[in-house]
Motif scaffolding. Structure first.
Motif, PDB file in Angstrom:
ATOM      1  N   ALA A  16       0.824  -1.201   0.000  1.00 12.50           N
ATOM      2  CA  ALA A  16       0.000   0.000   0.000  1.00 12.50           C
ATOM      3  C   ALA A  16       0.860   1.254   0.000  1.00 12.50           C
ATOM      4  O   ALA A  16       0.435   2.300  -0.447  1.00 12.50           O
ATOM      5  CB  ALA A  16      -0.936  -0.004   1.204  1.00 12.50           C
ATOM      6  N   PHE A  17       2.078   1.173   0.514  1.00 10.16           N
ATOM      7  CA  PHE A  17       2.966   2.321   0.542  1.00 10.16           C
ATOM      8  C   PHE A  17       3.803   2.334  -0.726  1.00 10.16           C
ATOM      9  O   PHE A  17       4.391   1.338  -1.107  1.00 10.16           O
ATOM     10  CB  PHE A  17       3.885   2.273   1.765  1.00 10.16           C
ATOM     11  N   ALA A  18       3.849   3.481  -1.358  1.00 11.45           N
ATOM     12  CA  ALA A  18       4.526   3.572  -2.646  1.00 11.45           C
ATOM     13  C   ALA A  18       5.690   4.535  -2.595  1.00 11.45           C
ATOM     14  O   ALA A  18       5.698   5.475  -1.821  1.00 11.45           O
ATOM     15  CB  ALA A  18       3.538   4.039  -3.699  1.00 11.45           C
ATOM     16  N   ALA A  19       6.666   4.279  -3.448  1.00 15.67           N
ATOM     17  CA  ALA A  19       7.650   5.302  -3.759  1.00 15.67           C
ATOM     18  C   ALA A  19       6.878   6.372  -4.522  1.00 15.67           C
ATOM     19  O   ALA A  19       5.791   6.115  -5.025  1.00 15.67           O
ATOM     20  CB  ALA A  19       8.759   4.703  -4.611  1.00 15.67           C
ATOM     21  N   PRO A  20       7.407   7.565  -4.624  1.00 15.85           N
ATOM     22  CA  PRO A  20       6.662   8.618  -5.331  1.00 15.85           C
ATOM     23  C   PRO A  20       6.256   8.173  -6.735  1.00 15.85           C
ATOM     24  O   PRO A  20       7.019   7.497  -7.429  1.00 15.85           O
ATOM     25  CB  PRO A  20       7.664   9.773  -5.388  1.00 15.85           C
ATOM     26  N   PRO A  21       5.056   8.546  -7.145  1.00 21.86           N
ATOM     27  CA  PRO A  21       4.619   8.224  -8.506  1.00 21.86           C
ATOM     28  C   PRO A  21       5.561   8.854  -9.533  1.00 21.86           C
ATOM     29  O   PRO A  21       6.199   9.875  -9.273  1.00 21.86           O
ATOM     30  CB  PRO A  21       3.230   8.868  -8.589  1.00 21.86           C
ATOM     31  N   HIS A  22       5.623   8.228 -10.703  1.00 20.88           N
ATOM     32  CA  HIS A  22       6.431   8.770 -11.792  1.00 20.88           C
ATOM     33  C   HIS A  22       5.703   8.511 -13.114  1.00 20.88           C
ATOM     34  O   HIS A  22       4.715   7.783 -13.149  1.00 20.88           O
ATOM     35  CB  HIS A  22       7.842   8.166 -11.797  1.00 20.88           C
ATOM     36  N   VAL A  23       6.184   9.121 -14.180  1.00 15.62           N
ATOM     37  CA  VAL A  23       5.535   8.991 -15.485  1.00 15.62           C
ATOM     38  C   VAL A  23       6.171   7.854 -16.272  1.00 15.62           C
ATOM     39  O   VAL A  23       7.394   7.730 -16.329  1.00 15.62           O
ATOM     40  CB  VAL A  23       5.652  10.307 -16.292  1.00 15.62           C
ATOM     41  N   GLY A  26       3.506   8.149 -20.659  1.00 17.36           N
ATOM     42  CA  GLY A  26       2.562   9.255 -20.596  1.00 17.36           C
ATOM     43  C   GLY A  26       1.541   9.191 -19.482  1.00 17.36           C
ATOM     44  O   GLY A  26       0.630  10.005 -19.419  1.00 17.36           O
ATOM     45  N   ARG A  27       1.666   8.231 -18.560  1.00 22.11           N
ATOM     46  CA  ARG A  27       0.719   8.069 -17.457  1.00 22.11           C
ATOM     47  C   ARG A  27       1.475   8.016 -16.139  1.00 22.11           C
ATOM     48  O   ARG A  27       2.616   7.562 -16.081  1.00 22.11           O
ATOM     49  CB  ARG A  27      -0.054   6.760 -17.600  1.00 22.11           C
ATOM     50  N   LEU A  28       0.807   8.441 -15.075  1.00 21.94           N
ATOM     51  CA  LEU A  28       1.395   8.288 -13.742  1.00 21.94           C
ATOM     52  C   LEU A  28       1.286   6.833 -13.324  1.00 21.94           C
ATOM     53  O   LEU A  28       0.234   6.203 -13.494  1.00 21.94           O
ATOM     54  CB  LEU A  28       0.663   9.154 -12.718  1.00 21.94           C
ATOM     55  N   VAL A  29       2.376   6.305 -12.785  1.00 20.71           N
ATOM     56  CA  VAL A  29       2.424   4.924 -12.320  1.00 20.71           C
ATOM     57  C   VAL A  29       3.082   4.878 -10.950  1.00 20.71           C
ATOM     58  O   VAL A  29       3.766   5.818 -10.535  1.00 20.71           O
ATOM     59  CB  VAL A  29       3.175   4.005 -13.317  1.00 20.71           C
ATOM     60  N   ASP A  30       2.902   3.755 -10.268  1.00 24.77           N
ATOM     61  CA  ASP A  30       3.546   3.560  -8.973  1.00 24.77           C
ATOM     62  C   ASP A  30       4.936   2.959  -9.162  1.00 24.77           C
ATOM     63  O   ASP A  30       5.424   2.829 -10.291  1.00 24.77           O
ATOM     64  CB  ASP A  30       2.671   2.707  -8.048  1.00 24.77           C
ATOM     65  N   HIS A  32       5.943   0.054  -9.126  1.00 19.98           N
ATOM     66  CA  HIS A  32       5.951  -1.206  -9.873  1.00 19.98           C
ATOM     67  C   HIS A  32       5.500  -1.011 -11.320  1.00 19.98           C
ATOM     68  O   HIS A  32       5.309  -1.996 -12.039  1.00 19.98           O
ATOM     69  CB  HIS A  32       5.046  -2.241  -9.194  1.00 19.98           C
ATOM     70  N   GLY A  33       5.298   0.231 -11.734  1.00 21.52           N
ATOM     71  CA  GLY A  33       4.848   0.523 -13.091  1.00 21.52           C
ATOM     72  C   GLY A  33       3.357   0.348 -13.289  1.00 21.52           C
ATOM     73  O   GLY A  33       2.870   0.349 -14.421  1.00 21.52           O
ATOM     74  N   MET A  34       2.616   0.209 -12.195  1.00 20.34           N
ATOM     75  CA  MET A  34       1.171   0.016 -12.283  1.00 20.34           C
ATOM     76  C   MET A  34       0.469   1.377 -12.375  1.00 20.34           C
ATOM     77  O   MET A  34       0.817   2.326 -11.673  1.00 20.34           O
ATOM     78  CB  MET A  34       0.656  -0.758 -11.070  1.00 20.34           C
ATOM     79  N   THR A  35      -0.525   1.446 -13.239  1.00 15.53           N
ATOM     80  CA  THR A  35      -1.263   2.674 -13.505  1.00 15.53           C
ATOM     81  C   THR A  35      -1.920   3.219 -12.244  1.00 15.53           C
ATOM     82  O   THR A  35      -2.486   2.468 -11.449  1.00 15.53           O
ATOM     83  CB  THR A  35      -2.349   2.400 -14.572  1.00 15.53           C
ATOM     84  N   LEU A  36      -1.857   4.546 -12.102  1.00 12.82           N
ATOM     85  CA  LEU A  36      -2.556   5.231 -11.018  1.00 12.82           C
ATOM     86  C   LEU A  36      -3.766   5.953 -11.602  1.00 12.82           C
ATOM     87  O   LEU A  36      -3.738   6.427 -12.737  1.00 12.82           O
ATOM     88  CB  LEU A  36      -1.629   6.217 -10.314  1.00 12.82           C
ATOM     89  N   TYR A  37      -4.829   6.024 -10.801  1.00  8.88           N
ATOM     90  CA  TYR A  37      -6.103   6.572 -11.242  1.00  8.88           C
ATOM     91  C   TYR A  37      -6.541   7.735 -10.368  1.00  8.88           C
ATOM     92  O   TYR A  37      -6.191   7.818  -9.193  1.00  8.88           O
ATOM     93  CB  TYR A  37      -7.196   5.493 -11.174  1.00  8.88           C
TER      94      TYR A  37
END
Length: 119
Positions: A16-23, A26-30, A32-37
């Motif tokens: 549940a705890f993530a490193a800062p989101p990154h792009v 062209g999409r924000l991901v966590d 692990h590269g999983m899409t954020l919504y």
């Protein structure tokens, strides 16, 4: 069986705890590269907009205690001692229907869930 359930619970809590989101693509991901919504509805997410249990289907993208906000990526207090990532003022969520990095199964779900495309 009890040991397996315990491992699953511990894994779910730590993921549940993530490193800062990154792009990515062209999409924000966590981390692990999983899409954020982001939720685009008028009120808070509910069972209809989430197709069931919102906390299970779209858990918040929580920050680690030492994570720092930067630019449009900010942090908000969830009210229970945790902080959730936001982008452009909208809270970020994970989509549990996604199975691998790059999946966007929740994109457009019920016309209120959208993957985040930074400007």
């Amino acid at each position: 069986m009890k040991a397996f359930i315990g491992i699953v619970v511990i894994s779910a809590a730590t993921s549940a705890f993530a490193a800062p989101p990154h792009v990515s693509d062209g999409r924000l991901v966590d981390e692990h590269g999983m899409t954020l919504y982001a939720f685009g509805g008028q009120r808070a997410p509910d069972a209809k907009s989430c197709e069931g249990d919102c906390a299970r289907n779209f858990p918040p993208a929580l920050a680690s205690p030492d994570d720092k906000a930067s630019g449009a990526l900010q942090l908000v207090d969830t009210g229970n001692g945790q902080r959730q990532w936001t982008y452009g003022g909208k809270p970020l969520y994970r989509g549990m229907m996604d199975k691998k990095p790059g999946d966007r199964a929740g994109d457009g779900l019920n016309t209120v869930w959208h993957s985040v495309q930074p400007h």
